[in-house]
Design a protein around this motif. Structure first.
Motif, PDB file in Angstrom:
ATOM      1  N   MET A 624      41.211  39.241  50.441  1.00  0.00           N
ATOM      2  CA  MET A 624      42.021  38.457  51.420  1.00  0.00           C
ATOM      3  C   MET A 624      43.699  38.849  51.482  1.00  0.00           C
ATOM      4  SD  MET A 624      40.584  35.527  52.028  1.00  0.00           S
ATOM      5  CE  MET A 624      39.228  36.730  52.179  1.00  0.00           C
ATOM      6  N   GLU A 625      44.146  39.702  50.592  1.00  0.00           N
ATOM      7  CA  GLU A 625      45.233  40.246  51.108  1.00  0.00           C
ATOM      8  C   GLU A 625      45.125  41.081  52.088  1.00  0.00           C
ATOM      9  OE1 GLU A 625      47.938  39.224  49.729  1.00  0.00           O
ATOM     10  OE2 GLU A 625      47.665  38.527  47.809  1.00  0.00           O
ATOM     11  N   LEU A 626      43.926  42.049  52.237  1.00  0.00           N
ATOM     12  CA  LEU A 626      43.816  42.767  53.354  1.00  0.00           C
ATOM     13  C   LEU A 626      43.639  41.897  54.619  1.00  0.00           C
ATOM     14  CD1 LEU A 626      42.787  45.378  54.574  1.00  0.00           C
ATOM     15  CD2 LEU A 626      40.534  44.941  54.287  1.00  0.00           C
ATOM     16  N   THR A 627      43.107  40.812  54.638  1.00  0.00           N
ATOM     17  CA  THR A 627      43.041  40.004  55.629  1.00  0.00           C
ATOM     18  C   THR A 627      44.344  39.430  56.376  1.00  0.00           C
ATOM     19  OG1 THR A 627      40.714  39.146  54.976  1.00  0.00           O
ATOM     20  CG2 THR A 627      41.946  37.823  56.859  1.00  0.00           C
ATOM     21  N   ILE A 628      45.120  39.246  55.237  1.00  0.00           N
ATOM     22  CA  ILE A 628      46.633  38.821  55.911  1.00  0.00           C
ATOM     23  C   ILE A 628      47.532  39.917  55.987  1.00  0.00           C
ATOM     24  CG2 ILE A 628      46.321  36.494  55.008  1.00  0.00           C
ATOM     25  CD1 ILE A 628      48.012  37.162  52.330  1.00  0.00           C
ATOM     26  N   ALA A 629      46.992  41.148  55.804  1.00  0.00           N
ATOM     27  CA  ALA A 629      47.953  42.430  56.043  1.00  0.00           C
ATOM     28  C   ALA A 629      48.728  42.717  54.878  1.00  0.00           C
ATOM     29  CB  ALA A 629      48.515  42.361  57.502  1.00  0.00           C
ATOM     30  N   ASN A 630      48.698  42.174  53.719  1.00  0.00           N
ATOM     31  CA  ASN A 630      49.662  42.609  52.536  1.00  0.00           C
ATOM     32  C   ASN A 630      48.714  44.098  52.018  1.00  0.00           C
ATOM     33  OD1 ASN A 630      51.310  42.660  50.492  1.00  0.00           O
ATOM     34  ND2 ASN A 630      50.594  40.830  49.573  1.00  0.00           N
ATOM     35  N   PHE A 631      49.084  45.081  52.812  1.00  0.00           N
ATOM     36  CA  PHE A 631      48.256  46.082  52.313  1.00  0.00           C
ATOM     37  C   PHE A 631      48.842  46.842  51.049  1.00  0.00           C
ATOM     38  CE2 PHE A 631      48.739  46.623  56.982  1.00  0.00           C
ATOM     39  CZ  PHE A 631      47.092  46.138  57.192  1.00  0.00           C
ATOM     40  N   GLU A 632      50.121  46.704  50.771  1.00  0.00           N
ATOM     41  CA  GLU A 632      50.452  47.125  49.174  1.00  0.00           C
ATOM     42  C   GLU A 632      49.731  46.445  48.119  1.00  0.00           C
ATOM     43  OE1 GLU A 632      54.717  47.674  46.853  1.00  0.00           O
ATOM     44  OE2 GLU A 632      54.759  46.891  49.174  1.00  0.00           O
ATOM     45  N   ARG A 633      49.629  45.120  48.365  1.00  0.00           N
ATOM     46  CA  ARG A 633      48.956  44.559  47.233  1.00  0.00           C
ATOM     47  C   ARG A 633      47.489  44.864  47.254  1.00  0.00           C
ATOM     48  NH1 ARG A 633      49.044  42.845  42.258  1.00  0.00           N
ATOM     49  NH2 ARG A 633      47.748  40.807  41.859  1.00  0.00           N
ATOM     50  N   VAL A 634      46.845  45.210  48.234  1.00  0.00           N
ATOM     51  CA  VAL A 634      45.409  45.419  48.385  1.00  0.00           C
ATOM     52  C   VAL A 634      45.128  46.672  47.412  1.00  0.00           C
ATOM     53  CG1 VAL A 634      43.706  46.424  49.822  1.00  0.00           C
ATOM     54  CG2 VAL A 634      45.042  44.491  50.612  1.00  0.00           C
ATOM     55  N   HIS A 635      46.096  47.825  47.884  1.00  0.00           N
ATOM     56  CA  HIS A 635      45.975  49.205  46.890  1.00  0.00           C
ATOM     57  C   HIS A 635      46.215  48.732  45.383  1.00  0.00           C
ATOM     58  CE1 HIS A 635      44.970  51.767  50.145  1.00  0.00           C
ATOM     59  NE2 HIS A 635      45.957  51.119  50.753  1.00  0.00           N
ATOM     60  N   GLU A 636      47.308  48.127  45.274  1.00  0.00           N
ATOM     61  CA  GLU A 636      47.475  47.828  43.555  1.00  0.00           C
ATOM     62  C   GLU A 636      46.187  47.204  42.935  1.00  0.00           C
ATOM     63  OE1 GLU A 636      50.882  45.052  43.696  1.00  0.00           O
ATOM     64  OE2 GLU A 636      52.378  46.582  44.111  1.00  0.00           O
ATOM     65  N   LEU A 637      45.552  46.124  43.626  1.00  0.00           N
ATOM     66  CA  LEU A 637      44.586  45.326  43.195  1.00  0.00           C
ATOM     67  C   LEU A 637      43.361  46.249  42.854  1.00  0.00           C
ATOM     68  CD1 LEU A 637      44.591  42.134  45.001  1.00  0.00           C
ATOM     69  CD2 LEU A 637      45.060  42.368  42.672  1.00  0.00           C
ATOM     70  N   ILE A 638      43.046  47.313  43.986  1.00  0.00           N
ATOM     71  CA  ILE A 638      42.038  48.163  43.704  1.00  0.00           C
ATOM     72  C   ILE A 638      42.191  49.220  42.717  1.00  0.00           C
ATOM     73  CG2 ILE A 638      40.756  49.963  44.976  1.00  0.00           C
ATOM     74  CD1 ILE A 638      40.932  48.342  47.700  1.00  0.00           C
ATOM     75  N   GLU A 639      43.316  49.438  42.746  1.00  0.00           N
ATOM     76  CA  GLU A 639      43.697  50.825  41.741  1.00  0.00           C
ATOM     77  C   GLU A 639      43.481  50.134  40.090  1.00  0.00           C
ATOM     78  OE1 GLU A 639      47.610  52.154  42.065  1.00  0.00           O
ATOM     79  OE2 GLU A 639      47.241  53.010  44.100  1.00  0.00           O
ATOM     80  N   ILE A 640      43.531  48.836  39.893  1.00  0.00           N
ATOM     81  CA  ILE A 640      43.558  48.190  38.809  1.00  0.00           C
ATOM     82  C   ILE A 640      41.980  48.292  38.375  1.00  0.00           C
ATOM     83  CG2 ILE A 640      43.662  46.127  37.379  1.00  0.00           C
ATOM     84  CD1 ILE A 640      46.174  45.499  38.768  1.00  0.00           C
ATOM     85  N   VAL A 641      41.207  47.883  39.392  1.00  0.00           N
ATOM     86  CA  VAL A 641      39.851  47.935  39.455  1.00  0.00           C
ATOM     87  C   VAL A 641      39.148  49.271  38.983  1.00  0.00           C
ATOM     88  CG1 VAL A 641      37.541  47.478  40.559  1.00  0.00           C
ATOM     89  CG2 VAL A 641      39.440  45.819  40.891  1.00  0.00           C
ATOM     90  N   PHE A 642      39.691  50.258  39.703  1.00  0.00           N
ATOM     91  CA  PHE A 642      39.047  51.593  39.641  1.00  0.00           C
ATOM     92  C   PHE A 642      39.469  52.319  38.201  1.00  0.00           C
ATOM     93  CE2 PHE A 642      38.880  52.741  44.360  1.00  0.00           C
ATOM     94  CZ  PHE A 642      37.829  52.064  44.523  1.00  0.00           C
TER      95      PHE A 642
END
Length: 1122
Positions: A624-642
């Motif tokens: 959803m953050e990607l859909t609303i173009a909040n790219f910084e938060r997208v990478h934060e969330l994915i890094e936590i998952v990885f």
């Protein structure tokens, strides 16, 4: 009203909610105030609604004097600047009253002014109400705005405009809704429909709800007009909606009374796809209704509008080609500049150049109040002056407040009507004493405090759920209370109203706010926690799912009270469901908020053991953050998952989001590299070298798998069961666009791999795009019939799986790259536009903007006017900028500049500033952008006669990968050939020979393509052949070819090719001495360029041609630039 009105004089609304100041137990009992009689509100409580507290003396006086409310009470909120009557107010009012007396025809205090219609004891306020709310001037303005919309043409209305918006703004209680409803009668007289719906501050966050509410009203309106209207509307709706009728009925069940039962049984609850499809079905429904007459929507209380509803409204206003749609919106003037309604108005004006009518409803001036009271209330003249002073000072001219103030005076024996004498008596000294230190807000809250304690309590709880009273919810959270009796009691006292269809609701929004004010601020959070937890535990699973937005709305206001792990887990699961439901309804911002709330609740949960809930929240939030173009938060969330999830299978969804994010952020090469890495973990590999030899080898494998299988046989294949292969298909699906942009030689291997997996392991909803992309590959190698077959198979699979979320991808391939080789390109315009709209709704912004880009480019080549094309491309660029689609902007921006230069919007039309675009494309390794940039520069240079620069662009294009196999490829080949022929005229020796040879190759290619797509290729083939014949001195043949090219260009709606054919025919004829025919051809060329909107080209050609006929006997007529 000739110019658009910018409607942004909106102010911040300060919400002074307070956190709990003391610890409150978490048991299932109500907070402490449940049992005790509520004391006068504290200053903090009253500050929340803009009202000061009652003092003890005043409360005591009202208790001894007051009578119970007479059942007509309406509540309101006072402006913060409305203070008690002080000396300054009294002095100002006295001066005002003196001025009014001096203008009156009589001043005797003994004269009794009587009402025109003798009022009875119970209806004098009703008669006064009509006069107070009457707004003849504003009604006339609104009617003119509606009539302006209804007219088919207007001197100040754009030809491309669609629906229109009228905003009625003003403070609460001024009669905005009453004013809007004055249109109801004229709309019905015109045979149209007046539909209304109301936004609510606490109502469930379902964007579809507000539109379903309006169309439920439409159903009642149609049924009331008789069986003929029902039959007519049923036939039109069923024809327009087709298979989507069932989806529409899921959102608007009442509509079934008009259209009947759908052919296919409908699901009672929205699925993942149905909510997205509902919006488009609604789009078609509005289009049908507008055909029958004007359609006026009243959306009340727009200040509570959510973002998604705003997007849908914007789409209805700008995306429907129907001028009969008129939207009236009422809005409180306290809305802040960052609210959804403010953003909507800005976007409509700045991006869409939408005209907005604005009506600002203001308070009644003191002179008008004095006149109304003088006419309506029979009392001595001096009492009128006193009453008018008090009313003006206490209400600031607000009609609703005036009525409530007079009603309060009447209920408390301070203003008495004598039916026998037909006069009113004002106890002015008692009134002055009573209101010496109070404001109207105190009186209204006091009215609620005089109710029985249990009724007060029920109203406090009901107010937490919004303006509409949730009787079922009240019975869940207050099972011991006789809820129905208390609601009936409140209704009899005028606090609530009852409707047979909708149930109970507060009589006015201000009353709901006053009921909320009865809750002490330090106990509000505990109240919301109590209500949310009660509903969470007391409702069934189906009811929780249905009302999850309202439940979460309560719990989000009480998150500090959610401490138990089990409670956190339950609420987090509800957040996951609510977020997914919001995403299905295209409310992406709201969905992200729910997911983030769930993450906050599970923050203390460890990633060990069963982390499925936490992982689902993180993946959903990242998407959803990607859909609303909040790219910084997208990478934060994915890094936590990885960092916490070692299992490759559990990381797949995060990888999908990461690849998508790279593509959107113009890092396509990283997207491809990441995709290759993930696919290798899924045992799917690619050849080490992406050479033609390996490509032919992979093509042979695919042909072997497809050999002997018809489309029907493929459609009957089993579904894929291997989850790993399904995941690989998803990765390939996301990778393809990125590879096509940054590594075009690698892109075919992705297309072939998708087909191999599909044919070996089975079908899925991703199969449609696999075959569509394979069809693209077939066009690139000249297998057009094969491409058409697999393009049709892709559309059939899309329909079979009802996978509209993949429609933007499939349509871009089929209608953008395959159909132009078979059918006229004008047939692709509407599907491409529809695909772009679907992508915007479903969140697939990458392919939404790609479809918009292809759509805009296609309209450039067809007979659309250049100003219209320029506006369309400008809108696409604005949308791309907002979504961070830099790579798409790089590809389409040169097209925009080309259009503007042709229109004469540049000092030198031959020079397009592309240095920055070239640099960006090279840095990001965007090969496709480089091709597009060269193509635009070649076209503009050729059209303005700069054949040297055009030749350089041709040389650069021939070094790079050719454009996508769509209409751009056809026009690119045409301009390459035309440039070579022009350069052959001015070059010598081997250079001339090479140019002629390349031009003949271009003619040969177009001749071959014309066998499959004569509509799109023949006009350009004949023009190239005409130019070659002209060069060779074959005058008769060249003239025949020019004539054929012109006729076919007109038939294909290629305005640019039509103009070019006339221009080149004129040059040829002039060169062989036929000045008469040359002049006629030039005139036709100039007229065609003018019709197209190419003002700069028209001016340049005219300047060139006029000297040619200066000394000639042939007269050359000047063509006006306007």
């Amino acid at each position: 009203m000739n110019d658009p009105i910018i409607v942004l004089p909106l102010h911040h609304h300060h919400d002074n909610n307070h956190q709990a100041e003391s610890d409150i137990s978490h048991d299932e009992e109500l907070p402490a105030f449940r049992e005790a009689s509520h004391s006068p509100p504290s200053p903090a409580t009253m500050d929340m609604v803009g009202m000061p507290p009652l003092n003890g003396a005043m409360a005591a006086k009202m208790t001894t004097m007051g009578s119970q409310n007479n059942g007509n009470m309406k509540m309101m909120m006072m402006k913060r600047n409305m203070g008690p009557l002080n000396r300054d107010d009294s002095l100002a009012s006295t001066v005002a009253m003196s001025e009014m007396r001096s203008s009156s025809s009589t001043s005797s205090q003994d004269v009794i002014v009587r009402v025109l219609e003798d009022p009875s004891d119970g209806d004098w306020l009703c008669q006064l109400q009509h006069r107070l709310y009457s707004r003849e001037e504003e009604e006339a303005i609104l009617l003119r705005a509606y009539q302006h919309n209804a007219r088919s043409s207007s001197s100040f209305r754009s030809a491309s405009s669609n629906g229109e918006l009228c905003l009625i703004s003003g403070a609460q209680g001024l009669g905005k809704t009453r004013l809007a409803r004055t249109l109801e009668a004229p709309v019905k007289e015109d045979g149209g429909f007046f539909l209304s719906a109301k936004f609510d501050q606490v109502k469930e966050a379902k964007p579809i709800r507000i539109f379903a509410e309006a169309f439920t009203e439409f159903t009642h309106a149609v049924l009331s007009r008789g069986p003929e209207m029902v039959q007519s509307m049923r036939q039109e709706i069923r024809e327009a909606l087709g298979d989507e009728l069932g989806v529409l009925l899921c959102g608007i069940p009442k509509l079934e009374q008009i259209v009947g039962t759908p052919d296919e049984p409908r699901n009672g609850q929205f699925t993942c796809q149905m909510a997205k499809r509902f919006v488009f079905a609604l789009h078609d429904l509005i289009h049908v209704i507008c055909k029958s007459g004007p359609v006026v929507f009243l959306f009340d209380d727009m200040q509570w509008m959510d973002k998604c509803s705003g997007k849908i409204l914007k789409w209805f206003l700008t995306g429907l080609h129907n001028k009969r749609l008129f939207i009236v919106a009422t809005c409180d003037d306290s809305v802040g500049p960052c609210s959804p309604v403010s953003n909507l108005l800005r976007e409509l004006e700045d991006e869409n150049h939408q005209q907005i009518f604005q009506i600002e409803v203001s308070q009644k001036p003191c002179s008008a109040i004095w006149n109304i009271l003088t006419t309506a209330l029979p009392m001595p003249k001096d009492k009128h002056d006193v009453l008018a002073q008090l009313v003006c000072a206490q209400t600031q001219g607000n009609p609703l407040y005036i009525l409530e103030f007079l009603r309060w005076l009447s209920d408390n024996g301070l203003l008495m009507y004598d039916a026998a004498q037909g006069t009113c008596t004002l106890l002015d000294e008692d009134v002055r004493l009573a209101i010496n230190s109070c404001r109207l807000g105190d009186f209204l809250v006091d009215v609620l405090e005089q109710l029985p304690t249990d009724v007060q309590h029920v109203l406090r709880v009901a107010a937490c759920f919004g303006n509409d009273v949730k009787e079922d919810f009240l019975k869940v959270v207050l099972p011991q209370d006789p809820i129905t009796d208390h609601l009936h009691d409140a209704t009899s006292r005028g606090i609530l109203v009852f409707d047979q269809d909708t149930g109970y609701s507060f009589r006015h929004d201000g009353l709901q706010q006053a009921a909320l004010a009865l809750i002490p601020p330090q106990e509000k959070e505990a109240m919301h926690y109590f209500l949310g937890r009660k509903l969470l535990k007391g409702l069934s699973e189906a009811e929780r799912e249905k009302h999850m937005f309202l439940i979460l709305g309560q719990l989000q206001l009480a998150k500090n009270f959610i401490q138990d792990r089990q409670d956190k887990e339950s609420v987090a699961m509800l957040c996951l469901s609510a977020g997914r439901a919001s995403a299905r309804a295209s409310a992406f911002g709201a969905a992200a908020g729910y997911f983030e709330f769930g993450i906050e609740l599970t923050d203390a949960f460890l990633w060990r053991g069963d982390y499925s809930l936490k992982l689902a929240l993180y993946n959903a939030a990242a998407e959803m953050e990607l859909t609303i173009a909040n790219f910084e938060r997208v990478h934060e969330l994915i890094e936590i998952v990885f960092a916490n999830v070692p299992n490759c299978k559990d990381r797949l969804q995060s990888f999908n989001t990461l690849i998508y994010a790279y593509g959107v952020q113009d890092q396509q090469h990283l997207a491809v590299e990441t995709g290759i890495k993930v696919l290798s973990e899924l045992d799917e590999t690619f050849p080490v070298k992406n050479c033609m030899t390996m490509l032919r080898s992979e093509m042979r494998k695919v042909r072997g798998l497809l050999r002997g299988k018809s489309n029907a046989q493929i459609m009957r294949m089993e579904m894929v069961k291997d989850e790993g292969k399904l995941a690989a298909l998803q990765i390939l699906n996301i990778m393809f666009m990125n590879a096509a942009i940054s590594r075009p030689k690698f892109a075919p291997f992705i297309q072939l791999k998708a087909i191999q997996i599909t044919m070996m392991y089975g079908l899925s909803n991703l199969s449609s795009f696999a075959f569509a992309s394979y069809g693209m590959l077939c066009t690139a190698i000249g297998r057009f019939d094969e491409a058409n077959r697999y393009g049709q198979l892709a559309l059939d699979l899309l329909q079979k799986f009802q996978a509209k979320e993949y429609a933007p991808r499939v349509f871009a391939a089929v209608y953008g790259c395959i159909i132009p080789w078979q059918r006229p390109i004008r047939e692709t315009i509407e599907p491409l536009k529809r695909a772009a709209e679907i992508g915007s709704s479903t969140g697939d912004m990458e392919f939404a903007v790609l479809n918009f880009a292809i759509y805009a480019g296609t309209t450039f080549y067809t007979d659309s006017k250049l100003p219209v094309v320029s506006n369309r491309i400008g809108d696409v660029i604005t949308m791309m900028t907002a979504r961070g689609q830099d790579s798409m902007i790089t590809m389409i921006k040169p097209f925009h500049q080309l259009t503007l230069h042709l229109m004469g919007m540049a000092d030198d039309p031959t020079k397009i500033e592309l240095d920055e675009s070239f640099k960006h494309a090279e840095e990001t390794k965007n090969v496709t952008s480089l091709v597009c940039l060269r193509l635009q520069q070649m076209m503009i240079s050729y059209l303005f006669g700069d054949y040297g620069v055009a030749g350089k662009m041709v040389a650069e294009i021939e070094k790079l990968t050719f454009p996508p196999p769509g209409i751009d490829a056809i026009f690119c080949k045409f301009f390459v050939g035309m440039t070579h022929l022009q350069n052959a005229r001015r070059l010598k020796g081997m250079q001339r020979f090479r140019c002629l040879n390349k031009a003949k190759k271009a003619i040969k290619a177009l001749k071959n393509w014309s066998r499959h797509s004569p509509h799109n290729c023949l006009p350009m083939k004949f023009l190239l052949e005409a130019e070659l014949a002209s060069y060779q001195g074959k005058n008769k043949k060249s003239y025949e070819k020019y004539t054929a090219s012109t006729a076919l260009a007109v038939d294909a709606s290629f305005k640019m090719i039509e103009a070019m054919s006339h221009e080149h025919a004129g040059r040829h004829l002039y060169g062989i001495g036929d000045e008469s025919l040359a002049a006629a051809s030039f005139k036709k060329a100039l007229s065609a360029y003018k019709d197209w909107g190419a003002v700069a080209k028209l001016k340049r050609l005219q300047e060139e041609v006029q000297p040619m006929f200066a000394g000639s006997s042939v007269q050359f007529e000047h063509v006006s630039l306007r």
